[in-house]
Structure formats: C-alpha cells, structure tokens
Design a protein around this motif. Structure first.
Motif, PDB file in Angstrom:
ATOM      1  N   ALA A  25       2.066   6.216  -2.133  1.00 17.32           N
ATOM      2  CA  ALA A  25       3.080   5.433  -2.841  1.00 17.32           C
ATOM      3  C   ALA A  25       4.191   6.337  -3.375  1.00 17.32           C
ATOM      4  N   ARG A  26       3.823   7.521  -3.829  1.00 17.11           N
ATOM      5  CA  ARG A  26       4.817   8.476  -4.342  1.00 17.11           C
ATOM      6  C   ARG A  26       5.762   8.922  -3.224  1.00 17.11           C
ATOM      7  N   VAL A  27       5.211   9.137  -2.032  1.00 13.21           N
ATOM      8  CA  VAL A  27       6.033   9.533  -0.884  1.00 13.21           C
ATOM      9  C   VAL A  27       6.973   8.399  -0.484  1.00 13.21           C
ATOM     10  N   VAL A  28       6.451   7.184  -0.423  1.00 12.62           N
ATOM     11  CA  VAL A  28       7.277   6.028  -0.053  1.00 12.62           C
ATOM     12  C   VAL A  28       8.434   5.869  -1.030  1.00 12.62           C
ATOM     13  N   GLY A  29       8.160   6.049  -2.307  1.00 19.82           N
ATOM     14  CA  GLY A  29       9.207   5.913  -3.302  1.00 19.82           C
ATOM     15  C   GLY A  29      10.294   6.970  -3.183  1.00 19.82           C
ATOM     16  N   ARG A  30       9.923   8.160  -2.703  1.00 18.87           N
ATOM     17  CA  ARG A  30      10.886   9.259  -2.635  1.00 18.87           C
ATOM     18  C   ARG A  30      11.604   9.358  -1.298  1.00 18.87           C
ATOM     19  N   HIS A  31      10.908   9.016  -0.223  1.00 17.45           N
ATOM     20  CA  HIS A  31      11.475   9.234   1.116  1.00 17.45           C
ATOM     21  C   HIS A  31      11.294   8.004   2.014  1.00 17.45           C
ATOM     22  N   PRO A  32      11.785   6.848   1.585  1.00 21.42           N
ATOM     23  CA  PRO A  32      11.573   5.642   2.404  1.00 21.42           C
ATOM     24  C   PRO A  32      12.218   5.735   3.778  1.00 21.42           C
ATOM     25  N   ASP A  33      13.316   6.460   3.892  1.00 23.64           N
ATOM     26  CA  ASP A  33      14.010   6.565   5.179  1.00 23.64           C
ATOM     27  C   ASP A  33      13.191   7.310   6.217  1.00 23.64           C
ATOM     28  N   ILE A  34      12.388   8.290   5.770  1.00 20.57           N
ATOM     29  CA  ILE A  34      11.572   9.072   6.698  1.00 20.57           C
ATOM     30  C   ILE A  34      10.232   8.399   6.950  1.00 20.57           C
ATOM     31  N   VAL A  35       9.544   8.042   5.864  1.00 22.74           N
ATOM     32  CA  VAL A  35       8.176   7.547   6.014  1.00 22.74           C
ATOM     33  C   VAL A  35       8.117   6.182   6.683  1.00 22.74           C
ATOM     34  N   SER A  36       9.206   5.426   6.653  1.00 17.97           N
ATOM     35  CA  SER A  36       9.204   4.101   7.281  1.00 17.97           C
ATOM     36  C   SER A  36       9.039   4.169   8.792  1.00 17.97           C
ATOM     37  N   ALA A  37       9.246   5.348   9.385  1.00 18.69           N
ATOM     38  CA  ALA A  37       9.050   5.513  10.831  1.00 18.69           C
ATOM     39  C   ALA A  37       7.624   5.891  11.182  1.00 18.69           C
ATOM     40  N   TYR A  38       6.778   6.155  10.195  1.00 17.82           N
ATOM     41  CA  TYR A  38       5.415   6.609  10.455  1.00 17.82           C
ATOM     42  C   TYR A  38       4.506   5.428  10.806  1.00 17.82           C
ATOM     43  N   PRO A  39       3.592   5.606  11.749  1.00 16.83           N
ATOM     44  CA  PRO A  39       2.656   4.523  12.091  1.00 16.83           C
ATOM     45  C   PRO A  39       1.851   4.026  10.890  1.00 16.83           C
ATOM     46  N   SER A  40       1.457   4.920   9.976  1.00 20.33           N
ATOM     47  CA  SER A  40       0.670   4.507   8.811  1.00 20.33           C
ATOM     48  C   SER A  40       1.458   3.548   7.930  1.00 20.33           C
ATOM     49  N   TYR A  41       2.759   3.777   7.815  1.00 17.40           N
ATOM     50  CA  TYR A  41       3.614   2.891   7.031  1.00 17.40           C
ATOM     51  C   TYR A  41       3.758   1.537   7.719  1.00 17.40           C
ATOM     52  N   LYS A  42       4.015   1.575   9.025  1.00 14.13           N
ATOM     53  CA  LYS A  42       4.197   0.323   9.765  1.00 14.13           C
ATOM     54  C   LYS A  42       2.926  -0.519   9.744  1.00 14.13           C
ATOM     55  N   ALA A  43       1.772   0.133   9.901  1.00 17.48           N
ATOM     56  CA  ALA A  43       0.511  -0.602   9.856  1.00 17.48           C
ATOM     57  C   ALA A  43       0.280  -1.199   8.478  1.00 17.48           C
ATOM     58  N   ALA A  44       0.614  -0.457   7.432  1.00 16.96           N
ATOM     59  CA  ALA A  44       0.452  -0.969   6.069  1.00 16.96           C
ATOM     60  C   ALA A  44       1.345  -2.177   5.828  1.00 16.96           C
ATOM     61  N   ARG A  45       2.561  -2.143   6.364  1.00 19.52           N
ATOM     62  CA  ARG A  45       3.478  -3.282   6.216  1.00 19.52           C
ATOM     63  C   ARG A  45       2.925  -4.521   6.898  1.00 19.52           C
ATOM     64  N   LEU A  46       2.355  -4.339   8.087  1.00 19.71           N
ATOM     65  CA  LEU A  46       1.787  -5.478   8.806  1.00 19.71           C
ATOM     66  C   LEU A  46       0.584  -6.062   8.061  1.00 19.71           C
ATOM     67  N   LEU A  47      -0.293  -5.187   7.601  1.00 15.68           N
ATOM     68  CA  LEU A  47      -1.497  -5.657   6.919  1.00 15.68           C
ATOM     69  C   LEU A  47      -1.182  -6.314   5.582  1.00 15.68           C
ATOM     70  N   LYS A  48      -0.095  -5.921   4.961  1.00 15.05           N
ATOM     71  CA  LYS A  48       0.277  -6.506   3.678  1.00 15.05           C
ATOM     72  C   LYS A  48       0.479  -8.014   3.793  1.00 15.05           C
ATOM     73  N   ARG A  49       0.900  -8.460   4.983  1.00 14.04           N
ATOM     74  CA  ARG A  49       1.149  -9.897   5.197  1.00 14.04           C
ATOM     75  C   ARG A  49      -0.131 -10.667   5.498  1.00 14.04           C
ATOM     76  N   LEU A  50      -1.234  -9.965   5.674  1.00  9.68           N
ATOM     77  CA  LEU A  50      -2.482 -10.605   6.079  1.00  9.68           C
ATOM     78  C   LEU A  50      -3.136 -11.309   4.900  1.00  9.68           C
ATOM     79  N   PRO A  51      -3.343 -12.628   4.997  1.00 10.31           N
ATOM     80  CA  PRO A  51      -4.040 -13.336   3.915  1.00 10.31           C
ATOM     81  C   PRO A  51      -5.472 -12.801   3.787  1.00 10.31           C
ATOM     82  N   GLY A  52      -5.913 -12.654   2.573  1.00  7.79           N
ATOM     83  CA  GLY A  52      -7.281 -12.197   2.352  1.00  7.79           C
ATOM     84  C   GLY A  52      -7.524 -10.743   2.688  1.00  7.79           C
ATOM     85  N   LEU A  53      -6.486  -9.907   2.586  1.00 12.18           N
ATOM     86  CA  LEU A  53      -6.647  -8.501   2.922  1.00 12.18           C
ATOM     87  C   LEU A  53      -7.696  -7.833   2.027  1.00 12.18           C
ATOM     88  N   GLY A  54      -7.690  -8.197   0.747  1.00 13.84           N
ATOM     89  CA  GLY A  54      -8.658  -7.600  -0.168  1.00 13.84           C
ATOM     90  C   GLY A  54     -10.096  -7.868   0.234  1.00 13.84           C
TER      91      GLY A  54
END
Length: 312
Positions: free
Chosen positions: A247-276
């Motif tokens: 989260a600290r990295v995302v807050g500081r470098h969104p332009d770079i980290v947004s290209a990473y697969p881990s970020y993209k996967a997290a964005r997709l999963l965030k939309r998943l109902p019942g992720l918890g």
C-alpha cells in the motif's frame, strides 16, 4: 549484552582502502558459509573489497562467538557489527552503508551463494571500468535445496525472479532486490532505504523506483543463488506482512506499480463479491500438498493479490 553495538574487525580492516564494500545484514541466520566463499576471492580482489556484516539483534551468543572467531581469520578486510536489538531491514542496511568505506556498496543477503568463483572480482572490475550508479547481478536457484516442501516457492521464483539480465533491463526498476545489488555511494546518500517500511517486502523495490527516476539502473549477468526457499506457510506469513508495504508503494508510485501484474490482479480481485470469504480458500489450496505444484503456486499468487486488493 550491552545495549551498544559490538564491533569485531579483522586484522586487515584498519589499513584497507576498498573500492567496494559488501554489506550483509542477517537475523537468526548463519552467514559463515557465504563469508567463507567470498574470502576465497581475497587474492583476486587484492584489498579492493571489504565485508561488513550486521547481526540485527539475533541475540545468539554462540553464533556471535563463532562469527567473531571466523572474522579474525579472514584474508578480506571485514567487520562484524552485533546489535543487541533488532532495528529492521531498512535501518540495518542504512547502518551498514554508514559504516562502509568503499565508493560502491554491494548489498548481499546472508542466504545467497555466488554461482561462480569470480563473483567479487566481476563486481570489482565493473566498478573500476564503469562505476555504475546502480547495478543488479541477478539471482538463481542453481544451488538451492530441491525439496518437496519448497516446490511452490521454487516454481514461483523461477517464473518471476530468476530472470535473464536482458529481460530485466526492459523494466530496470522492477527487478532490483537487495539480494545482489550494487549501489554507488553518492546514489545511496541521495536515496537511502525508507525506514517507514516494516516487516517483510517491497522496501527494495520502492527504493529502486525512486532511484530509477534520477539514475540509470544497469542489469548484468553476475548471479548468486538464493538458498533461503520458504514453505507455503512461511510465504503466506510474509505476504500478510507485506500488504501494508505494498500500500505504501502504491501511494508513492502509482504510475509505475500500476503496470505490475500483482497490481492488476489486485484490482481485478477487488471487484469480486465475497473476496474476504474466498481468501482463506486460496490459502488452503496453496498449502494442499495433493494439488499439482502449478495449481498451488497459482493459488498462492491469488492469495497475495487478494491481500493487496485493499491497497488498490
């Protein structure tokens, strides 16, 4: 033990004038095998390389005594700094850098093993020839234990970390880890590791993102083996620690980290109902020894992305 750091030097320490300082922090690990391998190159580097080891609060008197005895026999100039309490990964590396005398700093994890017998010489020659701002030598699993309990970590690291230098160079800031990293002193003084990172993960990648905005990051083929493979249980614990750092990295470098697969996967999963509710099942699947290794590795990557979903 005294609350102050305890210093142990080799007889050659005081008179040495090194160009490269090898910085090895450790906590509850025994770096003696790595130190012995590096010392085999003492004649080849001819005083141009020093070793600095930092025991970051292990509190093991037997280990300290054994390392102190080893340090005094080395041909390389070397210093062991023993801390009474843990300072953390970023502060520990910053402390090592402050104690170093070389113009270039080689950060090397204590569970690494050089993959060839010109490891230090190649680093010293690179510094003499090009004096790069930042250079990463890469790492492998050539000497790592090939045991079933480490199979998932091996599969994940082979895919994402053991990357040829030509591929690493395409995203130079992404493939920078303190496992085998050379940094010129003026660069480190301009951009030190952020002590705000706690626990495990991302402090070296975040540092590289900052540095890459100001300095060139070079990749080369001078690898060392990462011996410290983890079980699935140990990896999940590290990923759980790393979520606030991500989260600290995302807050500081969104332009770079947004290209990473881990970020993209997290964005997709965030939309998943019942992720918890789904997240514990991902963790269980990763730990299920009866599943194929590829399936377990995929489940573990999903679990990490699910943890990171809160940061995106």
């Amino acid at each position: 033990m005294s609350r102050r750091a305890v210093i142990t030097d080799t007889p050659r320490w005081k008179a040495a004038r090194p160009a490269v300082s090898v910085l090895i922090p450790f906590l509850r690990d025994d770096p003696s095998a790595l130190v012995a391998l590096l010392d085999e190159e003492a004649a080849a580097v001819d005083g141009g390389v020093e070793l600095l080891l930092l025991d970051d609060g292990t509190g093991d008197a037997e280990l300290t005594a054994r390392l102190s005895a080893q340090i005094k026999t080395l041909r390389l100039p070397a210093r062991l700094i023993t801390l009474p309490v843990n300072e953390g990964r970023s502060r520990g590396r910053n402390r090592l850098a402050s104690a170093a005398r070389g113009g270039s700093l080689l950060f090397l994890d204590s569970d690494m093993r050089p993959d060839h017998r010109r490891f230090l010489k190649d680093w010293a020659d690179l510094v003499a020839r090009e004096d790069p701002a930042v250079a990463f030598g890469g790492f492998s699993l050539l000497q790592a234990p090939d045991e079933a309990r480490f199979a998932v970590h091996r599969a994940m690291a082979t895919r994402s970390d053991c990357v040829p230098y030509t591929e690493r160079a395409r995203q130079p800031e992404k493939y920078v880890y303190t496992s085998n990293l050379l940094v010129r002193r003026d660069v480190f003084e301009a951009e030190a590791f952020d002590p705000g990172f706690t626990g495990w993960g991302w402090e070296d990648v975040e540092w590289a993102m900052r540095v890459s905005r100001r300095f060139r990051v070079v990749h080369l083929d001078n690898p060392a083996t990462h011996m410290g493979l983890d079980t699935v249980e140990a990896l999940t614990a590290k990923y759980e620690q790393s979520a606030p750092n991500f989260a600290r990295v995302v807050g500081r470098h969104p332009d770079i980290v947004s290209a990473y697969p881990s970020y993209k996967a997290a964005r997709l999963l965030k939309r998943l109902p019942g992720l918890g509710a789904a997240r514990p099942w991902m963790k269980r699947a990763a730990a299920a020894a009866w599943l194929p290794v590829k399936a377990r590795a995929f489940s573990l990557r999903l679990y990490r992305a699910a943890l990171y979903a809160g940061a995106v």
